[in-house]
Design an enzyme around this catalytic site. Structure first.
Site, PDB file in Angstrom:
ATOM      1  CG  HIS A 276     -17.111   3.161  11.057  1.00 20.95           C
ATOM      2  ND1 HIS A 276     -17.937   2.076  10.950  1.00 20.95           N
ATOM      3  CD2 HIS A 276     -16.247   2.884  12.067  1.00 20.95           C
ATOM      4  CE1 HIS A 276     -17.595   1.174  11.870  1.00 20.95           C
ATOM      5  NE2 HIS A 276     -16.568   1.634  12.555  1.00 20.95           N
TER       6      HIS A 276
ATOM      7  CG  HIS B 166     -17.750  -2.316  14.524  1.00 19.77           C
ATOM      8  ND1 HIS B 166     -18.392  -1.724  15.577  1.00 19.77           N
ATOM      9  CD2 HIS B 166     -16.737  -1.498  14.178  1.00 19.77           C
ATOM     10  CE1 HIS B 166     -17.774  -0.573  15.866  1.00 19.77           C
ATOM     11  NE2 HIS B 166     -16.785  -0.416  15.035  1.00 19.77           N
TER      12      HIS B 166
END
Lengths: 333, 333
Positions: B57, B219
């Site tokens: 991320h 995700h």
């Protein structure tokens, strides 16, 4: 074509409208013709720095307009040179009475149009000088270029000259400093995937699932060779060795090392490339005095990276560290 | 798998080595266990802010470590929660004697492990509080979550609490402020393409050439619906309307508007989305007082965007404007 756009013909205008909305505190955007200019007019006696080029390389150049960097930028259509008209209007809008320095990437259309704009500005009594970037060591001539292409060094050039202009350097001094930076920096890039120009609607070239293009240009122009995908460490070496041997950089020198993302490459991968690039620099006896890691000169959503090394001394490091306040690069203010 | 990596199992370590090399002036990285901590130790009397989560991320969270934001961050393996051990060591390293505030995104593994780490730190006499983010309005429960997922608000939370901690706010004050921010912000995201976790080697889900996933998690967890690709303006509306109606935000309020890229989306597209998102906010009678446009909480190379709106008052705006000096967010210093 998987893009967050409305109509292909509206991409540049709507992106500029978004920039205007997001950065109205510091940017003013003209829509006819397109240019981005600092909201606070260029200070009297300060040379105005103007750059520009095709869109699709964001944040370059519009994202570099602001205190300590550019005074104005002209975005062309995607991967298309801006017109002389844009460059002329931007120069006139940015001029603070001390002349205009154009920072021009070496592409035939950009060079020709900035030349014409310079003549138009000179006709109105505005002093104009131009500095070229042609730092890409991959190829000698290319699809859009006589001579080498201007790539990552342009970002560093705009930061360094912007700082010098802010400190009051005059037009002749900036031209000379720009030429010195041009002679001191080299770059090379690669791509894992192509990108799609919105109004074309399909990838500008093809790469097989196991292929990459080494030495690619920022418009997807062919590079040195198409080879099987390699590990990040090998990729870093394929880019760094030609860059370092070209100038050549010599043991004992200090550099700014810039690892750039082409647009679709995650930051986590850029740091993996940076790790090896810095190690290679150290093996050549170079001191990495400053670093920049991120996607600053891109090719739409292309996955890939480029490395730029710039030989620097205390003067350049001081200019690098000087305050900058643009949408894409900001520190010290 | 087209990635600039060496071996999948080395991705996180090597990216951290790259971060260490690029940012040695301000970050120290521990490799056993993995954590990133400010080089200048937390000032005595200042609460230490610690966050963390799966890697993939970036720049969140390691890129937000520095003056005015986080004191430490724990990167797990890609899309995998960090261990309690990492969080405990990071908390101990960052603690300046005034306690530790954990900023935790609402994923089952993160919450459980931060809880265990908090207990371990308390056993050593360190005061610990935790603030949760669960701002994603797309789904109520998800693949990795009981309750809503924590997404874009986390970036704003870390900036705002970081500024408050720097100004000397105590642990109880920060906990209360964090809970207020949690209650005042909402987000939603979408994807045009999936992403590939390095150790899996293939995309985590499939999207046809004409499809997008609205309400996706960071995700690649399923969202609300898979629909045909729409124009950017329609996408902005699909995200903004649920975000604004959920809190709900009310006419006359002031917001920070954050348009985030998922990793593989070029900045030019994010500005096109921002343009419409700001227009929708204005139509709802909201004043966009501050904006953030860029890829700050990503899903590797996923193409897509998310929007976050945070209701704010002068206190929060003052904290937003306060100096910050991290690899990914920097101004005022």
């Amino acid at each position: 074509m998987k893009k967050l756009i409305n109509a292909p013909e509206d991409v540049v205008r709507e992106a500029l409208e978004g920039m205007q909305a997001a950065h109205a505190d510091r940017l003013r955007i003209c829509f006819d013709p397109f240019y981005v200019v600092r909201k606070d007019a260029t200070a009297k006696g300060k040379v105005a720095l103007v750059s520009g080029g095709g869109s699709g390389h964001e944040p370059m150049h519009g994202g570099f307009v602001g205190y300590g960097m550019l005074d104005a930028a002209c975005p062309g259509h995607v991967f298309t040179s801006p017109t002389p008209d844009q460059m002329y209007e931007a120069g006139k809008a940015a001029n603070g009475g001390a002349g205009v320095l154009q920072i021009v990437k070496n592409y035939t259309g950009d060079v020709m149009n900035f030349d014409m704009a310079a003549d138009m500005l000179r006709d109105e009594g505005i002093a104009v000088e131009s500095v070229l970037t042609d730092d890409d060591v991959a190829v000698e001539d290319s699809l859009y270029t006589a001579g080498r292409r201007g790539v990552g060094l342009t970002v560093l050039m705009e930061k360094l000259l912007g700082a010098a202009a802010e400190k009051g350097m005059d037009l002749a001094g900036l031209k000379a400093l720009g030429d010195r930076i041009r002679a001191s920096g080299r770059s090379m890039g690669m791509a894992l995937t192509p990108c799609t120009v919105p109004h074309l609607g399909k990838p500008s070239f093809e790469l097989a699932e196991n292929e990459m293009e080494v030495g690619i240009g920022i418009h997807g122009e062919p590079g040195r060779h198409r080879v099987p995908i390699a590990k990040a460490d090998e990729v870093a070496a394929m880019l760094m060795e030609p860059v370092l041997s070209d100038l050549p950089f010599k043991a004992g020198e200090s550099i700014i090392l810039f690892v750039n993302g082409m647009g679709g490459t995650p930051l986590i991968e850029l740091y993996i490339v940076y790790r090896k690039a810095a190690e290679i620099a150290a093996k050549h006896g170079l001191t990495v005095s400053r670093s920049l890691v991120g996607s600053y000169i891109t090719s739409l959503e292309m996955a890939g990276t480029s490395v730029t090394a710039l030989r620097c001394d205390d003067t350049l490091l001081g200019l690098w560290d000087a305050p900058v306040n643009t949408p894409a690069l900001r520190w010290g203010v």
